[in-house]
Enzyme design. Structure first.
Site, PDB file in Angstrom:
ATOM      1  N   HIS A 130       0.864  -1.181   0.000  1.00  0.00           N
ATOM      2  CA  HIS A 130       0.000   0.000   0.000  1.00  0.00           C
ATOM      3  C   HIS A 130       0.906   1.238   0.000  1.00  0.00           C
ATOM      4  O   HIS A 130       2.014   1.186   0.547  1.00  0.00           O
ATOM      5  CB  HIS A 130      -0.835  -0.055   1.288  1.00  0.00           C
ATOM      6  N   ASP A 208       3.207  -4.737   7.780  1.00  0.00           N
ATOM      7  CA  ASP A 208       1.980  -3.962   7.645  1.00  0.00           C
ATOM      8  C   ASP A 208       0.813  -4.931   7.846  1.00  0.00           C
ATOM      9  O   ASP A 208       0.493  -5.737   6.969  1.00  0.00           O
ATOM     10  CB  ASP A 208       1.943  -3.321   6.254  1.00  0.00           C
ATOM     11  N   GLN A 211      -4.472  -5.117   6.949  1.00  0.00           N
ATOM     12  CA  GLN A 211      -5.495  -6.090   6.545  1.00  0.00           C
ATOM     13  C   GLN A 211      -5.317  -7.408   7.303  1.00  0.00           C
ATOM     14  O   GLN A 211      -6.280  -8.073   7.667  1.00  0.00           O
ATOM     15  CB  GLN A 211      -5.410  -6.367   5.031  1.00  0.00           C
ATOM     16  N   LYS A 234     -10.209  -0.652  10.519  1.00  0.00           N
ATOM     17  CA  LYS A 234     -10.327  -1.816   9.626  1.00  0.00           C
ATOM     18  C   LYS A 234     -10.580  -3.094  10.410  1.00  0.00           C
ATOM     19  O   LYS A 234     -10.684  -4.175   9.847  1.00  0.00           O
ATOM     20  CB  LYS A 234      -9.059  -1.965   8.792  1.00  0.00           C
ATOM     21  N   CYS A 375      -4.675   2.532  -3.747  1.00  0.00           N
ATOM     22  CA  CYS A 375      -3.428   2.993  -3.092  1.00  0.00           C
ATOM     23  C   CYS A 375      -2.323   1.973  -3.278  1.00  0.00           C
ATOM     24  O   CYS A 375      -1.533   1.716  -2.359  1.00  0.00           O
ATOM     25  CB  CYS A 375      -3.638   3.286  -1.607  1.00  0.00           C
TER      26      CYS A 375
END
Ligand code: PMP
Length: 417
Positions: A130, A208, A211, A234, A375
Site C-alpha cells: 500500500h 503492515d 489487513q 479496519k 493505493c
C-alpha cells in the site's frame, strides 16, 4: 462501563448474514451491499455504545487529572492497551503505542529510526505494498540518502521469493517492510518465511498488518517481527486510532516522533527528557475514547473463532471467483481462490466498462465497491492494469452481496456494449 457491557453477551458468534443485527449500519443505516471492508469496516453496536459510554460517563483527559473521573478514563485507556497486546500476542503492553492508524505508525518508525541509517543503506519493500508502506520510506530515503528497492511479484500477484532472497543477499537491506495481506489483490504473503529470511539477513522488519490483523490474526512474538502496524477502523473499531507494536528494545532505541505533553520526563528551558515507552511516542492528548472503543472491538472479534473467520472469508472469495469467471468479459487479478493464498478481497476488471463506471452503476443499487488503484499503484502497474474493481469482505458479508454484484455487471455490460 455500564451500558456497553449490557449489550454484549459472552456467547460465540459466527460470521455471516445473522450477525448483521449487531451492526447498526444494517439495522438503522443504509444497509448497503457493503463490499468495501478493506477500506473501512462497519462498526458493531458495542463499539458505538462504548464510544458514547466513555464520552458520557468517563470523559476526562487521561494521565493528567488527580480526580476520580480522570483516573477512570486512564484506567480504561490502559486496559485497552492490554487487550490489544493480548490480541496480537505481545509480551507486554509497553510494546503497544497508540497512533492514528497504520499510516501514522509507519511514518513514526520511518522518522524515529532515522539515526539508525547511513547514507547508501537500503530499505527493501515489495511490489504488493500500500502507498502507506512506500511513501514514508521514500521520504526517509530522501532525507538520509538511502535507496528503496522493491521485491518483484509474480503475474498472479504473489511475492517472488527467489527475488526476495536474492535482494536480501545482494542489497543487505537495513529495513524490510512488507504486508501480511495485500489490500489491492487479497494476496496472503508467506509472512513467517519473509520475516525469518529478513531477520536472518540482519534486517529489521516492519509488517503492515492493516489487513492481516483483521482477516488472519497474528502473534507478533512467534512471528518475530520488529514492528507490526494496523488501524482500528479496519478491525471493526473507530477511525482515528491505530496501533504500532514494537519490540521493547526497538522502541527504546527510537527517537521521539512528536514532542508535547505526556511524552516527557521533564522540560526545562535548557532541554527536555523523554518519558518511558510507549508514552514517549504519544505526545498530546490521545484519542482515548477511540482507543477504549477499539478495545471493545477486540473483545467483539474475540467472540468469533479465528477458523470461522478464515473459512467465511475464503468461502466468499471462492464463490466470487466462481461467479465472476462465469461472467463474460471479466478478468480477475490475484493468486486465485484455489491457491489458498487469497483472502477477503477480489479484484477484477470488465471489458468495455471502466471500474469507476461500474462502481457508479453498482452504487445506484446500494452496492458499495471500490474502483481505482487501491493505493497500490506499483502493484497494478506491475500487472499491467490501471484500475480494478475491488470487492472486499467482512464478518457480515454474504452470498447475496455477490449476486447483487453479478446483476450490476450484467447491467453495466449492456449499457457499455
Ligand atoms: N496498509 C494497508 C495494507 C491498507 O489496506 C491500508 C488502508 N487501506 C493502510 C496500510 C493504511 O491504513 P490507514 O489509511 O488506516 O492509515
Amino acid at each position: 462501563m455500564k451500558r456497553a457491557e449490557r449489550t454484549v453477551s459472552d456467547s460465540k458468534l459466527v460470521p455471516g448474514l445473522e450477525i448483521r443485527s449487531l451492526f447498526p449500519f444494517f439495522t438503522e443505516g443504509p444497509a448497503g451491499c457493503y463490499l468495501d471492508s478493506a477500506a473501512t469496516t462497519q462498526k458493531p453496536a458495542v463499539v458505538l455504545d462504548t464510544l458514547r459510554n466513555v464520552l458520557v460517563h468517563h470523559n476526562a483527559n487521561v494521565h493528567r487529572g488527580a480526580y476520580r473521573l480522570s483516573a477512570e478514563a486512564s484506567e480504561l485507556y490502559d486496559q485497552a492497551r492490554t487487550k490489544i497486546a493480548r490480541m496480537i500476542g505481545a509480551k507486554s503492553e509497553r510494546s503497544i503505542v497508540f497512533v492514528r492508524g497504520a499510516t501514522e505508525a509507519i511514518n513514526l518508525v520511518a522518522h524515529s529510526s532515522e539515526q539508525l541509517f547511513r547514507p547508501g543503506d537500503t530499505i527493501l519493500l515489495t511490489l504488493l505494498e500500500h502507498h502507506s508502506n512506500i511513501v514514508p520510506w521514500q521520504l526517509l530515503a530522501k532525507r538520509r540518502g538511502l535507496s528503496v528497492a522493491f521485491t518483484d511479484i509474480t503475474d498472479d500477484g504473489q511475492i517472488d521469493l527467489n527475488d526476495f532472497r536474492e535482494k536480501l543477499k545482494t542489497l543487505k537491506p537495513k529495513m524490510v517492510a512488507v504486508t501480511q495481506l495485500a489490500n489491492s489483490l487479497g494476496t496472503v504473503t508467506p509472512i513467517a518465511e519473509l520475516v525469518s529470511l529478513a531477520k536472518a539477513s540482519g534486517a529489521q522488519v516492519l509488517v503492515d498488518g492493516a489487513q492481516g490483523v483483521t482477516h488472519l490474526g497474528v502473534n507478533v512474538e512467534s512471528l518475530g517481527c520488529d514492528y507490526y502496524v494496523f488501524s482500528g477502523h479496519k478491525v471493526y473499531g473507530p477511525t482515528g486510532i491505530g496501533v504500532l507494536y514494537g519490540r521493547a528494545e526497538r522502541l527504546e532505541a527510537l527517537e521521539p516522533f512528536q514532542g508535547g505533553g505526556d511524552m516527557i520526563s521533564y522540560v526545562s528551558t535548557e532541554g527536555s527528557g523523554w518519558a518511558e515507552v510507549p508514552q514517549r511516542f504519544e505526545a498530546g492528548t490521545p484519542a482515548f475514547p477511540e482507543a477504549i472503543a477499539l478495545g471493545a472491538a477486540v473483545d467483539f472479534l474475540a467472540r468469533f473463532d479465528r477458523d470461522d473467520i478464515l473459512a467465511h472469508e475464503a468461502a466468499l472469495v471462492s464463490e466470487a471467483y466462481e461467479m465472476l469467471s462465469e461472467e463474460e468479459g471479466v478478468t480477475l487479478y490475484g493468486p486465485g481462490a484455489h491457491s489458498g493464498k487469497q483472502l477477503a478481497v477480489v479484484s477484477f476488471s470488465i471489458d468495455s466498462v471502466h471500474p469507476h463506471d461500474f462502481a457508479t452503476i453498482a452504487d445506484t443499487h446500494n452496492i458499495q465497491v471500490r474502483a481505482g488503484n487501491h493505493c497500490a499503484m506499483p502493484t497494478l502497474r506491475r500487472l499491467g492494469v490501471q484500475a480494478t474493481v475491488r470487492l472486499s469482505f467482512g464478518l457480515y458479508s454474504c452470498s447475496a452481496d455477490l449476486s447483487a454484484v453479478r446483476s450490476a455487471i450484467r447491467e453495466a455490460r449492456k449499457l457499455f456494449k
